[in-house]
Design a protein around this motif. Structure first.
Motif, PDB file in Angstrom:
ATOM      1  N   ALA A  47       0.813  -1.224   0.000  1.00 54.23           N
ATOM      2  CA  ALA A  47       0.000   0.000   0.000  1.00 54.23           C
ATOM      3  C   ALA A  47       0.839   1.263   0.000  1.00 54.23           C
ATOM      4  CB  ALA A  47      -0.921  -0.001   1.216  1.00 54.23           C
TER       5      ALA A  47
ATOM      6  N   THR B 269      12.756  -8.781   2.644  1.00 50.80           N
ATOM      7  CA  THR B 269      13.323  -7.473   2.974  1.00 50.80           C
ATOM      8  C   THR B 269      13.863  -7.453   4.398  1.00 50.80           C
ATOM      9  OG1 THR B 269      11.863  -6.390   1.411  1.00 50.80           O
ATOM     10  CG2 THR B 269      12.904  -4.987   3.045  1.00 50.80           C
TER      11      THR B 269
ATOM     12  N   ASN C 230       7.784  -7.965   2.017  1.00 55.53           N
ATOM     13  CA  ASN C 230       8.267  -6.583   2.119  1.00 55.53           C
ATOM     14  C   ASN C 230       7.670  -5.821   3.314  1.00 55.53           C
ATOM     15  OD1 ASN C 230       8.931  -3.725   0.878  1.00 55.53           O
ATOM     16  ND2 ASN C 230       6.695  -3.798   1.083  1.00 55.53           N
TER      17      ASN C 230
ATOM     18  N   ILE D 184      15.562   4.915   2.762  1.00 53.35           N
ATOM     19  CA  ILE D 184      14.738   5.089   1.566  1.00 53.35           C
ATOM     20  C   ILE D 184      13.591   6.043   1.909  1.00 53.35           C
ATOM     21  CG2 ILE D 184      13.475   3.892  -0.292  1.00 53.35           C
ATOM     22  CD1 ILE D 184      16.382   2.826   0.092  1.00 53.35           C
TER      23      ILE D 184
ATOM     24  N   ILE E 162       7.974   5.033   6.417  1.00 50.97           N
ATOM     25  CA  ILE E 162       8.243   4.133   7.558  1.00 50.97           C
ATOM     26  C   ILE E 162       8.591   4.875   8.848  1.00 50.97           C
ATOM     27  CG2 ILE E 162      10.699   3.651   7.048  1.00 50.97           C
ATOM     28  CD1 ILE E 162       9.772   0.618   7.812  1.00 50.97           C
TER      29      ILE E 162
ATOM     30  N   TYR F 207      14.222  -3.627  16.157  1.00 51.20           N
ATOM     31  CA  TYR F 207      14.263  -3.624  14.681  1.00 51.20           C
ATOM     32  C   TYR F 207      15.486  -4.412  14.212  1.00 51.20           C
ATOM     33  CZ  TYR F 207      13.807  -1.679   9.915  1.00 51.20           C
ATOM     34  OH  TYR F 207      13.654  -1.515   8.547  1.00 51.20           O
TER      35      TYR F 207
HETATM   36  N1  LIG Z   1      12.481   3.074   4.265  1.00 53.80           N
HETATM   37  C1  LIG Z   1      13.642   2.681   4.722  1.00 53.80           C
HETATM   38  O1  LIG Z   1      14.539   3.512   4.939  1.00 53.80           O
HETATM   39  C2  LIG Z   1      13.909   1.219   4.960  1.00 53.80           C
HETATM   40  C3  LIG Z   1      15.227   0.833   5.229  1.00 53.80           C
HETATM   41  C4  LIG Z   1      15.503  -0.507   5.437  1.00 53.80           C
HETATM   42  C5  LIG Z   1      14.496  -1.443   5.369  1.00 53.80           C
HETATM   43  N2  LIG Z   1      13.220  -1.052   5.106  1.00 53.80           N
HETATM   44  C6  LIG Z   1      12.201  -2.082   5.047  1.00 53.80           C
HETATM   45  O2  LIG Z   1      11.532  -2.006   3.805  1.00 53.80           O
HETATM   46  C7  LIG Z   1      10.221  -2.573   3.926  1.00 53.80           C
HETATM   47  C8  LIG Z   1       9.200  -1.646   3.287  1.00 53.80           C
HETATM   48  O3  LIG Z   1       9.104  -0.471   4.066  1.00 53.80           O
HETATM   49  P1  LIG Z   1       8.905   1.005   3.458  1.00 53.80           P
HETATM   50  O4  LIG Z   1      10.124   1.756   3.783  1.00 53.80           O
HETATM   51  O5  LIG Z   1       8.423   0.914   2.085  1.00 53.80           O
HETATM   52  O6  LIG Z   1       7.789   1.554   4.474  1.00 53.80           O
HETATM   53  P2  LIG Z   1       6.249   1.949   4.301  1.00 53.80           P
HETATM   54  O7  LIG Z   1       5.786   2.277   5.664  1.00 53.80           O
HETATM   55  O8  LIG Z   1       6.091   2.965   3.231  1.00 53.80           O
HETATM   56  O9  LIG Z   1       5.591   0.580   3.801  1.00 53.80           O
HETATM   57  C9  LIG Z   1       5.402  -0.512   4.664  1.00 53.80           C
HETATM   58  C10 LIG Z   1       4.038  -1.125   4.380  1.00 53.80           C
HETATM   59  O10 LIG Z   1       3.856  -2.239   5.267  1.00 53.80           O
HETATM   60  C11 LIG Z   1       2.502  -2.219   5.677  1.00 53.80           C
HETATM   61  N3  LIG Z   1       2.294  -2.965   6.930  1.00 53.80           N
HETATM   62  C12 LIG Z   1       2.551  -2.564   8.193  1.00 53.80           C
HETATM   63  N4  LIG Z   1       2.150  -3.507   9.062  1.00 53.80           N
HETATM   64  C13 LIG Z   1       1.638  -4.530   8.333  1.00 53.80           C
HETATM   65  C14 LIG Z   1       1.075  -5.773   8.661  1.00 53.80           C
HETATM   66  N5  LIG Z   1       0.922  -6.174   9.927  1.00 53.80           N
HETATM   67  N6  LIG Z   1       0.672  -6.591   7.649  1.00 53.80           N
HETATM   68  C15 LIG Z   1       0.766  -6.185   6.358  1.00 53.80           C
HETATM   69  N7  LIG Z   1       1.272  -4.993   5.996  1.00 53.80           N
HETATM   70  C16 LIG Z   1       1.715  -4.176   6.977  1.00 53.80           C
HETATM   71  C17 LIG Z   1       2.160  -0.743   5.837  1.00 53.80           C
HETATM   72  O11 LIG Z   1       0.755  -0.517   5.844  1.00 53.80           O
HETATM   73  C18 LIG Z   1       2.878  -0.133   4.651  1.00 53.80           C
HETATM   74  O12 LIG Z   1       2.028  -0.069   3.520  1.00 53.80           O
HETATM   75  C19 LIG Z   1      10.012  -2.822   5.418  1.00 53.80           C
HETATM   76  O13 LIG Z   1      10.247  -4.181   5.700  1.00 53.80           O
HETATM   77  C20 LIG Z   1      11.092  -1.972   6.064  1.00 53.80           C
HETATM   78  O14 LIG Z   1      11.474  -2.452   7.317  1.00 53.80           O
HETATM   79  C21 LIG Z   1      12.908   0.259   4.913  1.00 53.80           C
END
Ligand SMILES: NC(=O)c1ccc[n+]([C@@H]2O[C@H](COP(=O)([O-])OP(=O)(O)OC[C@H]3O[C@@H](n4cnc5c(N)ncnc54)[C@H](O)[C@@H]3O)[C@@H](O)[C@H]2O)c1
Length: 303
Positions: free
Chosen positions: A15, A146, A96, A196, A200, A161
């Motif tokens: 989403a 991820t 993810n 990124i 988050i 985390y």
């Molecule tokens: N953004 C960063 O800097 C970064 C860095 C390292 C790792 N990550 C990882 O990348 C992945 C994607 O994160 P993002 O940065 O796109 O963040 P984001 O918050 O934009 O997207 C994460 C999505 O996960 C969904 N989500 C949360 N809880 C959930 C659940 N219980 N069941 C199903 N969906 C759920 C949220 O509604 C959201 O749409 C995550 O695993 C995050 O830990 C992000």
């Protein structure tokens, strides 16, 4: 997997952020999608964006979407079954979905620790196991889990985390070796994004006690962390999809992830002291700024 055209990709957490950009780019490359999230409004928007990306590229694809909490084992298995039924096969699962929780260890709330483990770790395990039989049956499958830069190096206030993301990395590296050993037509990649530009940090849970480490309240701390998010979600999806095509065992996403990974490998012990030193400097800068602002406010009041 050299091309995504005609493949079926399942994505959790689609989403928003990288889940959404992965969906849009896969659609642009001709993959059908089964996407899920707890946020149904955001999912609807992703379906719209992915559909127009596929249309623009001239691909006739199928997109299904499902409200799903990845920490529910039963719901994950039901979604995998439904995806296979709706699409006839599944080639890719992107585990993810993820959340963040910043807190000093002394202040950890066990319910929140269970919550983050349920999504970031168990969600990945359930997604891997629920989809694996279908990926094997497809004859050409790939599991993309991820982790994070924080699955390669640790940081104060990120212990929960860090624990989830180090666990995802270990799980996925073992998984890849088993898949190679079995030569079963399925592969796996561990994804390690640096900062990124996604939602988050804004959506993260932060304990007020992080102020001891950041010198700012929890909300300002989130904004402060966001300053280090330098890579766009579109670029991140591009790097991840190239790594899948290249059958990489792991992928570092963003120059910060590349630099930190090099530092941790060169200085496996002393990188920790470097991080502590940098964090103390940043905290002291914040405290000095706060002191200056308070003094200025007092002066204005007097006048
Ligand atoms: N953004 C960063 O800097 C970064 C860095 C390292 C790792 N990550 C990882 O990348 C992945 C994607 O994160 P993002 O940065 O796109 O963040 P984001 O918050 O934009 O997207 C994460 C999505 O996960 C969904 N989500 C949360 N809880 C959930 C659940 N219980 N069941 C199903 N969906 C759920 C949220 O509604 C959201 O749409 C995550 O695993 C995050 O830990 C992000």
């Amino acid at each position: 997997m050299k091309s995504f055209k005609g493949k079926v990709a399942a994505i959790t957490g689609a989403a928003s952020g990288m889940g959404r950009t992965l969906a849009v780019q896969l659609a642009r490359e001709g993959a059908s999608l089964s996407i899920s999230d707890v946020d149904t409004k955001g999912l609807t928007e992703t379906v719209k964006l992915a559909k127009s990306a596929a249309d623009e590229a001239g691909h006739d694809i199928k997109i299904t979407s499902q409200e799903l909490d990845v920490s529910s084992r039963a719901d994950m298995y039901a979604w995998a079954d439904k995806t296979a039924k709706d699409h006839g096969k599944v080639n890719l699962i992107f585990n993810n979905a993820g959340v963040a929780y910043a807190t000093p260890i002394e202040d950890i709330d066990y319910d929140k620790f269970d919550w983050i483990m349920g999504i970031n770790f168990w969600g990945v395990v359930y997604g891997t196991k629920a989809f694996l039989p279908y990926l094997k049956a497809s004859g050409e499958g790939h599991i993309i889990n991820t982790s994070s830069l924080f699955g390669l190096c640790a940081q104060p206030t990120q212990s929960t985390y860090n624990a989830t993301k180090f666990a995802v990395r270990g799980f996925t590296e073992s998984l890849r070796q088993e898949l190679d050993f079995m030569n079963c037509g399925v592969s796996a990649t561990s994804v390690h994004p640096g900062g990124i530009k996604t939602a988050i940090a804004r959506k993260s849970v932060a304990s007020p006690a992080i102020e001891k480490f950041t010198g700012t309240d929890a909300e300002s701390g989130k904004a402060f962390f966001e300053k280090f998010f330098i890579t766009s979600a579109e670029k991140a999806a591009d790097i991840i999809l190239k790594a899948v095509k290249g059958n990489k065992r792991r992928v570092l996403v963003g120059p910060d992830a590349v630099a930190m990974d090099a530092m941790v490998r060169a200085l496996p012990e002393s990188y920790q002291a470097i991080i502590v030193g940098q964090m103390k400097k940043m905290r002291d800068k914040q405290l000095a700024r706060k002191k200056k602002n308070t003094a200025a406010a007092k002066e204005t009041q007097k006048a």
